[in-house]
Design an enzyme around this catalytic site. Sequence first.
Site, PDB file in Angstrom:
ATOM      1  N   TYR A  54      66.852 -37.630 -84.675  1.00  0.00           N
ATOM      2  CA  TYR A  54      65.491 -37.099 -84.841  1.00  0.00           C
ATOM      3  C   TYR A  54      64.921 -36.665 -83.489  1.00  0.00           C
ATOM      4  CZ  TYR A  54      60.802 -36.693 -86.870  1.00  0.00           C
ATOM      5  OH  TYR A  54      59.602 -36.220 -87.315  1.00  0.00           O
ATOM      6  N   PHE A  83      55.117  -6.241 -84.536  1.00  0.00           N
ATOM      7  CA  PHE A  83      55.953  -6.449 -85.718  1.00  0.00           C
ATOM      8  C   PHE A  83      55.077  -6.944 -86.870  1.00  0.00           C
ATOM      9  CE2 PHE A  83      58.980  -9.101 -88.197  1.00  0.00           C
ATOM     10  CZ  PHE A  83      59.806  -8.082 -88.602  1.00  0.00           C
ATOM     11  N   ASP A  84      55.531  -6.756 -88.118  1.00  0.00           N
ATOM     12  CA  ASP A  84      54.648  -7.068 -89.265  1.00  0.00           C
ATOM     13  C   ASP A  84      54.204  -8.535 -89.331  1.00  0.00           C
ATOM     14  OD1 ASP A  84      57.222  -7.748 -90.019  1.00  0.00           O
ATOM     15  OD2 ASP A  84      57.073  -6.996 -92.050  1.00  0.00           O
ATOM     16  N   ASP A 122      57.504 -10.689 -77.363  1.00  0.00           N
ATOM     17  CA  ASP A 122      58.084 -10.946 -78.669  1.00  0.00           C
ATOM     18  C   ASP A 122      59.529 -10.484 -78.486  1.00  0.00           C
ATOM     19  OD1 ASP A 122      58.955 -11.031 -81.237  1.00  0.00           O
ATOM     20  OD2 ASP A 122      57.380  -9.768 -82.078  1.00  0.00           O
ATOM     21  N   ALA A 167      62.699 -10.824 -79.876  1.00  0.00           N
ATOM     22  CA  ALA A 167      63.782 -10.909 -80.865  1.00  0.00           C
ATOM     23  C   ALA A 167      65.055 -10.181 -80.413  1.00  0.00           C
ATOM     24  CB  ALA A 167      63.308 -10.357 -82.205  1.00  0.00           C
ATOM     25  N   LYS A 172      68.029 -12.665 -84.629  1.00  0.00           N
ATOM     26  CA  LYS A 172      68.498 -11.371 -84.121  1.00  0.00           C
ATOM     27  C   LYS A 172      69.434 -11.651 -82.936  1.00  0.00           C
ATOM     28  CE  LYS A 172      64.792 -10.244 -86.645  1.00  0.00           C
ATOM     29  NZ  LYS A 172      63.387 -10.570 -86.453  1.00  0.00           N
ATOM     30  N   HIS A 175      54.810  -5.819 -98.951  1.00  0.00           N
ATOM     31  CA  HIS A 175      56.110  -5.168 -99.164  1.00  0.00           C
ATOM     32  C   HIS A 175      57.152  -6.097 -99.769  1.00  0.00           C
ATOM     33  CE1 HIS A 175      56.114  -6.907 -95.146  1.00  0.00           C
ATOM     34  NE2 HIS A 175      57.430  -6.907 -95.149  1.00  0.00           N
TER      35      HIS A 175
HETATM   36  C1  LIG Z   1      62.132 -10.659 -86.969  1.00  0.00           C
HETATM   37  C2  LIG Z   1      61.028 -10.487 -86.039  1.00  0.00           C
HETATM   38  C3  LIG Z   1      59.961 -11.394 -86.011  1.00  0.00           C
HETATM   39  C4  LIG Z   1      59.803 -12.520 -87.001  1.00  0.00           C
HETATM   40  O1  LIG Z   1      60.863 -13.366 -87.000  1.00  0.00           O
HETATM   41  P1  LIG Z   1      61.393 -14.143 -88.325  1.00  0.00           P
HETATM   42  O2  LIG Z   1      62.532 -14.923 -87.792  1.00  0.00           O
HETATM   43  O3  LIG Z   1      61.765 -13.126 -89.314  1.00  0.00           O
HETATM   44  O4  LIG Z   1      60.294 -15.011 -88.792  1.00  0.00           O
HETATM   45  C5  LIG Z   1      58.984 -11.188 -85.057  1.00  0.00           C
HETATM   46  N1  LIG Z   1      59.033 -10.156 -84.207  1.00  0.00           N
HETATM   47  C6  LIG Z   1      60.048  -9.270 -84.215  1.00  0.00           C
HETATM   48  C7  LIG Z   1      60.066  -8.146 -83.237  1.00  0.00           C
HETATM   49  C8  LIG Z   1      61.064  -9.401 -85.137  1.00  0.00           C
HETATM   50  O5  LIG Z   1      62.040  -8.491 -85.168  1.00  0.00           O
END
Ligand SMILES: *Cc1c(COP(=O)(O)O)cnc(C)c1O
Length: 458
Positions: free
Chosen positions: A72, A124-125, A215, A217, A258, A450
């Site tokens: 844990y 990002f969304d 951000d 990813a 990613k 979506h």
């Molecule tokens: C995928 C993504 C996110 C969100 O991540 P999740 O793992 O899908 O929750 C945030 N910002 C960007 C640029 C992304 O491509």
Amino acid sequence: MKLPYAEPFKIKMVEPIKKSTKEQRSQWIKEADYNLFNLSSDKVFIDLLTDSGTGAMSQFQWSEMMLGDESYAGSSSFLKLKETVQRITGFEYFLPTHQGRAAENVLFSALIKEGDIVPGNSHFDTTKGHIEYRKAKAIDCTIKEAFDTAIQHPFKGNIDVDALEKVFKKYPNEKIPMVIVTITCNTAGGQPVSMENIKAVSSLCKQYKIPLYFDAARFAENAYFIKTREDGYQNKTIKQIVKEFFSYGEGMTISAKKDGLVNMGGFIALNNEEVFKKATVFNIMYEGFITYGGLNGRDMGALAVGLDEATEVDYLESRVGQVAFLGSKLVEYGIPVQQPFGGHAIFVDATKFLPNIPREQYTAQTLAIELYIEGGIRGVEIGTILADRDPETRENRYPALESVRLAIPRRTYTNNHMEYIAAVLKNVFDKKSEITTGYKIVEEAPIMRHFTVKLEKI
Ligand SMILES: *Cc1c(COP(=O)(O)O)cnc(C)c1O
């Protein structure tokens, strides 16, 4: 002769995928209310819905799964991941989360409040969703070149520094808790941000005392574009480039699904101890104890290995090369796509592809459905449906670009699959004049519609 790129791996295990007929697919997509998210994966031949968590792990990652320490608190897998994150990003503090949006939720809970302004490059969304859910506002400061798919610009993910400064001048400083730079910029077509731009944004942020967050990813793909497109970086390693750009910010959130090369995971990394302490409270509330944050020990181990593998140049050359291979085929067929090609996906310009379908009838969604029926390919709409309604007026928002994203999972498909995909697009392109009606929404959620939207053919 210059040798072409080739994958720095060979295949040890295969996963069969199923073909189907056009008649079957026409029926299935109707039953799915014309929402590709509603299709079960066995009804899809080549799945380009997302590159998120859909890649293949290496034998070293799989062997790390067996070494997972499920304690844990303070597991060795956590410590392995923490050491890797510090070494690769240079950030001192680290909080694991179960995925990217969870990292956003935790960090934004600590930093963003009602009425705040969060500028960035085409958020990002989920990022935008987490900002707007807090009744704050995301302001897009991406350079305008990003919104013309035909313009060649090496760094279409860049921030317009003048536009950013205007935002800084317009709103009181305490209303801007952070700037978010998304690398690569997913929404603008997987387009990279240059080191020069990151530096300029960073110094402007310092001047106005506003923290800069990434951000991140697709940070490794962004680093590869810097190496291959920006002066002065050709002889640097990917790991050196990554370390440099992160040094210009105060922290990052990441979806490890990613460039972490894992199927699930995310984290926050930071320099600021105070922010770390605040975020820690929310991490414990929403995600789990701070040494696992919603992840299994084995997942953290696999992620540690994945971060190292993703920041190797041979891997990135084949990764970005495969996406460009598909892009070049499409260009050869005369199909309008975002150029230069992005790092993880090809964005097809639906407005140019289907000029007969008005945006009110969801042009990009119409194209995504046609591609599915033609060849069993599942892409995703990045357009009006994704853009949601304006939270105040409840009117549809029409984004600058109406695209279908063909996201390529990492280390998963071969270039024969790319040839097949290109042929499917060509067939639909050849009969585009016959496609004259789109779709209407019959049911939708108030936010991030979506995923669950239901549509009917007009
Ligand atoms: C995928 C993504 C996110 C969100 O991540 P999740 O793992 O899908 O929750 C945030 N910002 C960007 C640029 C992304 O491509």
